[in-house]
Design an enzyme around this catalytic site. Structure first.
Site, PDB file in Angstrom:
ATOM      1  N   ARG B  57       0.736  -1.279   0.085  1.00 12.84           N
ATOM      2  CA  ARG B  57      -0.023  -0.073   0.005  1.00 12.84           C
ATOM      3  C   ARG B  57       0.716   1.373   0.139  1.00 12.84           C
ATOM      4  NH1 ARG B  57      -1.995  -3.869   2.325  1.00 12.84           N
ATOM      5  NH2 ARG B  57      -0.490  -3.591   3.696  1.00 12.84           N
ATOM      6  N   THR B  58       1.677   1.350   0.888  1.00 13.39           N
ATOM      7  CA  THR B  58       2.482   2.426   1.084  1.00 13.39           C
ATOM      8  C   THR B  58       3.173   2.929  -0.370  1.00 13.39           C
ATOM      9  OG1 THR B  58       2.913   2.244   3.328  1.00 13.39           O
ATOM     10  CG2 THR B  58       4.092   3.836   2.254  1.00 13.39           C
ATOM     11  N   LYS B  86      25.859  -5.158  -2.876  1.00 13.63           N
ATOM     12  CA  LYS B  86      27.434  -4.957  -3.301  1.00 13.63           C
ATOM     13  C   LYS B  86      28.082  -4.273  -2.021  1.00 13.63           C
ATOM     14  CE  LYS B  86      26.359  -3.925  -8.233  1.00 13.63           C
ATOM     15  NZ  LYS B  86      26.500  -2.876  -9.216  1.00 13.63           N
ATOM     16  N   ARG B 107      11.984   3.572   3.115  1.00 12.57           N
ATOM     17  CA  ARG B 107      11.519   2.652   4.145  1.00 12.57           C
ATOM     18  C   ARG B 107      12.508   1.647   4.174  1.00 12.57           C
ATOM     19  NH1 ARG B 107       6.284  -1.262   4.401  1.00 12.57           N
ATOM     20  NH2 ARG B 107       5.360   0.809   5.009  1.00 12.57           N
ATOM     21  N   HIS B 135       5.848   6.208  11.204  1.00 12.34           N
ATOM     22  CA  HIS B 135       5.248   5.880   9.857  1.00 12.34           C
ATOM     23  C   HIS B 135       4.230   7.006   9.801  1.00 12.34           C
ATOM     24  CE1 HIS B 135       3.950   4.303   6.182  1.00 12.34           C
ATOM     25  NE2 HIS B 135       3.388   2.954   6.639  1.00 12.34           N
TER      26      HIS B 135
END
Lengths: 157, 308
Positions: B57-58, B86, B107, B135
């Protein structure tokens, strides 16, 4: 006849005397101040009687005058500490430690999942949000750090 | 009112005015989010999306929000397609993506990542979830949902239910609600109650909260039941988990005769029964939609305030 004053620590000629340190915290104070170092001779008295606070620690640093900003860091663990600057056996400056609003680079965030506990180039930063009891908030992860977290940290170090 | 936030990192950076500004702007964005109107206010702008952790959703609602406003997006949806594999550190990746974009959404599983990212780049940074931390865009869409679904935020009684200890959405939401004139109840098993630090902060600003283990005790008086998932991994004993999970499950029978709405940040597993979905109570899908207009409002505001 006057009772002879018991002299636990001999006076210093030039340097800094930190008095009224919370009892048994002198070693933590030294840790915070990055002492002992090569240029300064350090004398410690622990758990000595104090008229004001029952028992206290004293730290005498010969040959180094501490700046007030560096001394303020010790307010975290010794909020009642007083600072005396000594020149030629005379006290030329007196002051009390002051708890700053921000504590940068000194403490480790107790949250293992905080970005400051990784290898990213970041210095820890805390805001003092409460003084009694002492509470700090990590600027990055916002976790609250209390006295107990701080004690554990100084013990680990 | 001028919205001058440069970054969207934590709800604690927001004033009530900031929140209300975003909620008002979100309302204006809604027709565009529903494709009834068109906008090109972010035409030519690029949003860099750094999703080190999975998200449906986000991530998709940010993408939709940017595109609805005429902008475009670049980025990755999981860490293993980035240079992190890497061994590149986060700092370098964020700095590079900032060179390619007008704003960054990040995120990450470590708390404090977004705040840190905002300190190493010049473009605006939006926190899309940092571990168990903040959030903020979820919080704003939760508030917007309450406002849209119930017409107000002030005077509501909001009950937060489930895992209040580890659930980041409930932490931010509690702080945000504290800015309004609301009544809050925290309903959780004792093992998963709201962290003391948060309750301390709420009490300090004069908010009293009702903490309980019993969901039935709040049903009658509640306007919003904000449900979160109780995760299995929090309980060493599976039997204990099953017992607790059962005690906090919401189904249609439990809600009958009540006058509340059920919200959930999603994903849900089985804490809300499917029989709630199509009732007057279940509002979590509408809530998920509201993520788009709210994120449109945020993107427009911070990109414009950065350019000023």
């Amino acid at each position: 006849m006057k009772t002879p004053r018991e002299l636990k620590v001999k006076p210093i000629r030039n340097g800094t005397v930190i008095d009224h340190i919370t009892a048994n915290k002198a070693l933590h104070v030294l840790k915070i101040l990055g002492l002992p170092s090569k240029e300064a001779a350090v004398t410690i008295a622990m758990n000595v009687k104090s008229a004001h606070i029952g028992a206290k620690d004293i730290v005498k640093i010969e040959g180094r005058e501490l700046q007030s900003r560096e001394v303020d860091k010790i307010a975290l663990i010794a909020p009642n500490a007083t600072i005396n600057i000594v020149r030629e056996y005379e006290i030329v400056g007196k002051g009390k430690v002051k708890l700053l609003n921000n504590v940068n680079g000194l403490l480790i965030c107790p949250n293992p999942n905080c970005i400051t506990n990784t290898n990213e180039p970041v210095i820890s930063k805390f805001h003092v949000i409460d003084t009694e009891p002492l509470m700090l908030r990590c600027y990055y992860c916002e976790r609250i750090m209390n006295n107990k977290d701080m004690e554990t940290q100084f013990k680990q170090n | 009112m001028v919205f001058d936030q440069k970054n969207i990192i934590s709800i604690s950076d927001f004033s009530k005015d900031d929140i209300e500004y975003i909620l008002r702007l979100s309302e204006k964005m809604e027709p565009i989010a529903r494709s009834k109107k068109r906008s090109n206010v972010l035409s030519g702008k690029i949003l860099g999306m750094l999703f080190y952790e999975p998200s449906t959703r986000t991530r998709l609602s940010f993408e939709a929000a940017m595109k609805r406003l005429g902008g475009s997006t670049i980025g990755f949806a999981e860490a293993n397609v980035s240079s992190a594999t890497k061994g590149e550190n986060l700092t370098d990746t964020v700095k590079i993506v900032a060179e390619y974009s007008d704003a960054i959404v990040i995120r990450h599983n470590m708390e404090g990542t977004a705040r840190f990212a905002s300190s190493v780049v010049d473009v605006p940074v939006i926190n899309a979830g940092d571990g168990a931390g903040q959030h903020p865009t979820q919080t704003l869409l939760d508030l917007y949902s309450m406002k849209r679904l119930l017409g107000r935020i002030d005077d509501l009684h909001v009950a937060l239910i489930g895992d209040l200890k580890y659930g980041r959405t409930v932490h931010s939401l509690a702080y945000a609600l504290a800015m309004f004139d609301v009544k809050m109840s925290f309903v959780s098993p004792p093992e998963l109650e709201m962290p003391r630090g948060i309750v301390h902060d709420l009490n300090k600003v004069g908010v009293s909260v009702n903490e309980t283990n019993d969901i039935h005790s709040v049903l009658e008086d509640t306007d919003v039941l904000y449900v979160t998932r109780i995760q299995k991994e929090r309980f060493p004993d599976p039997e204990e988990y099953a017992k607790i999970k059962g005690a906090y499950m919401i189904d249609k029978a439990l809600l009958e005769d009540s006058d509340l709405i059920v919200m959930h940040p999603l994903p849900r597993v089985d804490e809300i029964s499917y029989d709630v979905d199509n009732t007057k109570y279940g509002k979590y899908f509408e809530q998920a939609f509201y993520g788009v207009p709210v994120r449109m409002a945020l993107l427009k505001s911070i990109i414009e305030s950065y350019e000023k």
